[in-house]
Design a protein around this motif. Sequence first.
Motif, PDB file in Angstrom:
ATOM      1  N   GLY A 170       0.814  -1.213   0.000  1.00 46.71           N
ATOM      2  CA  GLY A 170       0.000   0.000   0.000  1.00 46.71           C
ATOM      3  C   GLY A 170       0.841   1.253   0.000  1.00 46.71           C
ATOM      4  N   ARG A 171       1.931   1.266   0.766  1.00 47.64           N
ATOM      5  CA  ARG A 171       2.812   2.439   0.805  1.00 47.64           C
ATOM      6  C   ARG A 171       3.521   2.630  -0.543  1.00 47.64           C
ATOM      7  N   LEU A 172       3.914   1.530  -1.163  1.00 47.18           N
ATOM      8  CA  LEU A 172       4.555   1.638  -2.479  1.00 47.18           C
ATOM      9  C   LEU A 172       3.576   2.195  -3.511  1.00 47.18           C
ATOM     10  N   ALA A 173       2.337   1.710  -3.486  1.00 49.82           N
ATOM     11  CA  ALA A 173       1.343   2.191  -4.441  1.00 49.82           C
ATOM     12  C   ALA A 173       1.055   3.669  -4.235  1.00 49.82           C
ATOM     13  N   ALA A 174       1.034   4.116  -2.954  1.00 52.62           N
ATOM     14  CA  ALA A 174       0.789   5.531  -2.679  1.00 52.62           C
ATOM     15  C   ALA A 174       1.976   6.390  -3.117  1.00 52.62           C
ATOM     16  N   PHE A 175       3.176   5.834  -3.018  1.00 46.77           N
ATOM     17  CA  PHE A 175       4.385   6.584  -3.382  1.00 46.77           C
ATOM     18  C   PHE A 175       4.567   6.668  -4.898  1.00 46.77           C
ATOM     19  N   ALA A 176       4.168   5.630  -5.608  1.00 45.34           N
ATOM     20  CA  ALA A 176       4.421   5.556  -7.055  1.00 45.34           C
ATOM     21  C   ALA A 176       3.571   6.572  -7.813  1.00 45.34           C
ATOM     22  N   GLY A 177       4.058   6.925  -8.987  1.00 46.50           N
ATOM     23  CA  GLY A 177       3.318   7.818  -9.852  1.00 46.50           C
ATOM     24  C   GLY A 177       2.170   7.095 -10.549  1.00 46.50           C
ATOM     25  N   THR A 178       1.322   7.889 -11.199  1.00 43.76           N
ATOM     26  CA  THR A 178       0.135   7.290 -11.825  1.00 43.76           C
ATOM     27  C   THR A 178       0.491   6.366 -12.977  1.00 43.76           C
ATOM     28  N   THR A 179       1.624   6.581 -13.620  1.00 47.30           N
ATOM     29  CA  THR A 179       2.011   5.733 -14.751  1.00 47.30           C
ATOM     30  C   THR A 179       3.023   4.666 -14.351  1.00 47.30           C
ATOM     31  N   ASP A 180       3.424   4.640 -13.061  1.00 44.83           N
ATOM     32  CA  ASP A 180       4.398   3.650 -12.604  1.00 44.83           C
ATOM     33  C   ASP A 180       3.729   2.286 -12.444  1.00 44.83           C
ATOM     34  N   LEU A 181       4.538   1.247 -12.563  1.00 44.60           N
ATOM     35  CA  LEU A 181       4.063  -0.120 -12.393  1.00 44.60           C
ATOM     36  C   LEU A 181       4.651  -0.676 -11.105  1.00 44.60           C
ATOM     37  N   VAL A 182       3.755  -1.033 -10.160  1.00 44.65           N
ATOM     38  CA  VAL A 182       4.165  -1.586  -8.866  1.00 44.65           C
ATOM     39  C   VAL A 182       3.860  -3.075  -8.862  1.00 44.65           C
ATOM     40  N   ALA A 183       4.841  -3.882  -8.428  1.00 42.44           N
ATOM     41  CA  ALA A 183       4.657  -5.331  -8.454  1.00 42.44           C
ATOM     42  C   ALA A 183       5.372  -5.966  -7.276  1.00 42.44           C
ATOM     43  N   ARG A 184       4.813  -7.104  -6.834  1.00 35.61           N
ATOM     44  CA  ARG A 184       5.521  -7.953  -5.876  1.00 35.61           C
ATOM     45  C   ARG A 184       6.193  -9.049  -6.669  1.00 35.61           C
ATOM     46  N   ILE A 185       7.527  -9.152  -6.576  1.00 40.27           N
ATOM     47  CA  ILE A 185       8.270 -10.065  -7.449  1.00 40.27           C
ATOM     48  C   ILE A 185       8.847 -11.255  -6.695  1.00 40.27           C
ATOM     49  N   GLY A 186       8.700 -11.278  -5.389  1.00 36.15           N
ATOM     50  CA  GLY A 186       9.223 -12.394  -4.611  1.00 36.15           C
ATOM     51  C   GLY A 186       8.604 -12.388  -3.234  1.00 36.15           C
TER      52      GLY A 186
END
Length: 816
Positions: free
Chosen positions: A443-459
């Motif tokens: 949730g913190r990563l999604a709030a920090f990222a920009g609107t066009t950024d891609l947030v993913a859990r990779i491991g």
Amino acid sequence: MTDIVAVSRRSFVAPLATCVVGVLVMIGGPFAAASPIRWPQVATATAVAIVAQFAALRFRQGTRTVYFAWGEASLIIVAYLVPAGWVPLVIGVGFAAGHGLFLLRTNTRWTVSKTVNIATLAICGAAGAATVHAIRTGSRDDITPRLIMALILGGVVYFLVSSLIVNANSQALGILSTPLPSAIARTVVDKLPMVAGNVTVGILVVVLLARDRMWLLLVPPVAVLMHQAYVYRSRIADERRLWRDFADIAGSLNQLDERSVAVAALTGTLRLFKAESAEIWVDRSPGEARGYRGRAELSGVDVAHLTSTTAPAPTPPDASRALTIGGQRVGELRVWMPVGSSLDSRDNMALSAVADALASALHDALAHHALTKLAARSLHDSYQDVLTGVANRSSLLTEGADKLRAGGRTAVVLYVVGINRFKEVNDTLGPTAGDDLLRITAGRLAAFAGTTDLVARIGGDEFAILSELEGVADPLAYATTHARSLAEELTVATDLAGLQVAVEVSVGVAVGRADEFDIAELVRRSGIAMRRAKRGAGAIAVFDASDTPAGSVDRLSVLVDLREAMEHDDQLVLVVQPAVALATGQPIAAETLIRWNHPRRGALVPRDFVDLVDQSDLVMPFTRYVLDRALRLADEWCRAGMPMRVSVNLSPRSLSDPNLPGDVSDLLKRYGVEPNMLTLEITESAVVTGQPVVAEVLAALRAHGVQLAVDDFGSGFSSLTFLARVQVDEVKVDSTFVAAMTESAEAAAIVRTTVDLGRRLGVRVVAEGVETPAQRSALEDLGCFAAQGWHITPPVRAEDALEVLHALSDAANGEH
């Protein structure tokens, strides 16, 4: 009860108009007759019309009563005996009286349709009589060729007008869906022989009336023989109609929607068997069914939808069929016939055939519905991390590849975030607290990222953010500052299991132009940087060209040794593990594996050196080396009378080599091995990067006839989306699911779904890692095609493989 479909709508305009016109011609005809009337002839003509209707041929044909009257014959006789204006009234009265006598004898009721029939025959009689009157000349009693011609044409006109009126009324009432011209043409073709017979009998009676009435005694036997011929011909035509209609029903069931299948089946069943109503119940779960009811009305067929936990029926059906396929019940078909009607043996056979076709169609529709839901869920799960709600690694690789292709020379940065000491959180506070921490971090990563950024859990505890740095003058400085802010945003006290826990993270940064790297390389570089940060280089670390993992010199030494080992055959050992068909026990294929007897390091298994090969320029020569050894072995087996398909695992990077298909083709030709005897095993990670060259290499391999298999299906990247992207011949179920399937319902469900999916897609399903008899038995029960593992046979040296294959074959022949 909600209407689903109304096949047609009724209109009473045409039948009402028929009745009005019929009444007018019957009443007005006698007044319009100019010639004097002779009552004996009127009485005789009326008697003829009554006999023609009362002595009509009636017989059961399937579910309906076929009715053949001597209409054309009676028209000819009546038109000969009475003036034209009296013909409609005589024929109408004859029908009413003759049919009334029949109804009295059978104790049945008069219906509205009988009134319409009286009017119809009156109109037909008026048309036929007018034709005779217009053509005939001379005395009424003179038998001349012109009179004969007039009577014949009158009978033909009578038939044509009746065909027009009957078909028009049927179409108006919704009973007939065929276009009117086509329906009339079919009626003419079907009844032309009978019309010819009726006209012949009518002319014969007229001639005998004028010449010698004693010979009229021969008419009844002739009529009986003609009736028998009519019955035979009608039944033959009805047989054709029955199976033609059945073929139409079977064709209409070729749909993948349950409701569409039910509507088509009910519509076809009601029309085919002239039933009053029918129901279809589809079994959903024990004690629960979904129902569809169809009712035949004057307006056509109205179908309604029913939902119930039971399958209620107000009255027992006249016929019912359980809908089963492969011994599995999918529902029930029920039919109610009109009062006084029933199904004969032929109709029962046809109903069973309809039920079989319906069962298959419903099974396909239900399976399609289940697979659609499974595909949708799999597609969702394949691109989204279920725990945190952000994208997963597969989505990062797929969408990231798209972003890089579209980015051109735009600078991009990939941040990989790892939670420090995450294992301690799990060990001390429990896995629930660990899951909470992952969700909070996402949730913190999604709030920090920009609107066009891609947030993913990779491991397990690793996340990634892919950002475009368009218009940024110094991408590296910007990414470093941004990564520091990201680390500060995440390194805060967090409430877990009622405790305030200090959370720290390490951030790895990889920066470059979008056209310089593929997404997998960015993930590798930022992951290396993140692990360096974890080792104490600070909260963040930026990948540098000089970054190399610990032990890199040793890794380079291994690659040098491997290059030398490939030039000799005494270190790299080829071992094979056969796979057997579960239905027969016969060996059907053998997977080739490489072992390395290193002179200093001892025995090395693939995981000890294959990853090094994948990251080096040795990957292509090593792939060709393994293929050469495998195809040489396949050639030896073929020469020894044991042809066997061999499979070789391909590195993802191998598929980036456009020369691979040509090299494979050359090796196949060198050893004389048929292309379909080679299976190349690939994983989804080989194609998710979206590189065009990968698709081209796969297409070229298939064009050469080489078979493809997806390895470790069900784990990692493997999903339905992969099968939609790549056409394969074989699916290999990951051994972790096979090992757990006898203990875990979830693992068993995954294996069952994979087997069903393979059967529907027409691909082989092979279970890996079969270690116990219980696992093999469970796979056999699921209908899995083949299996391999230590329970079948452990991997054996190539030189011992032929003996093992013969032993497996002999054992299978002895058992089966």
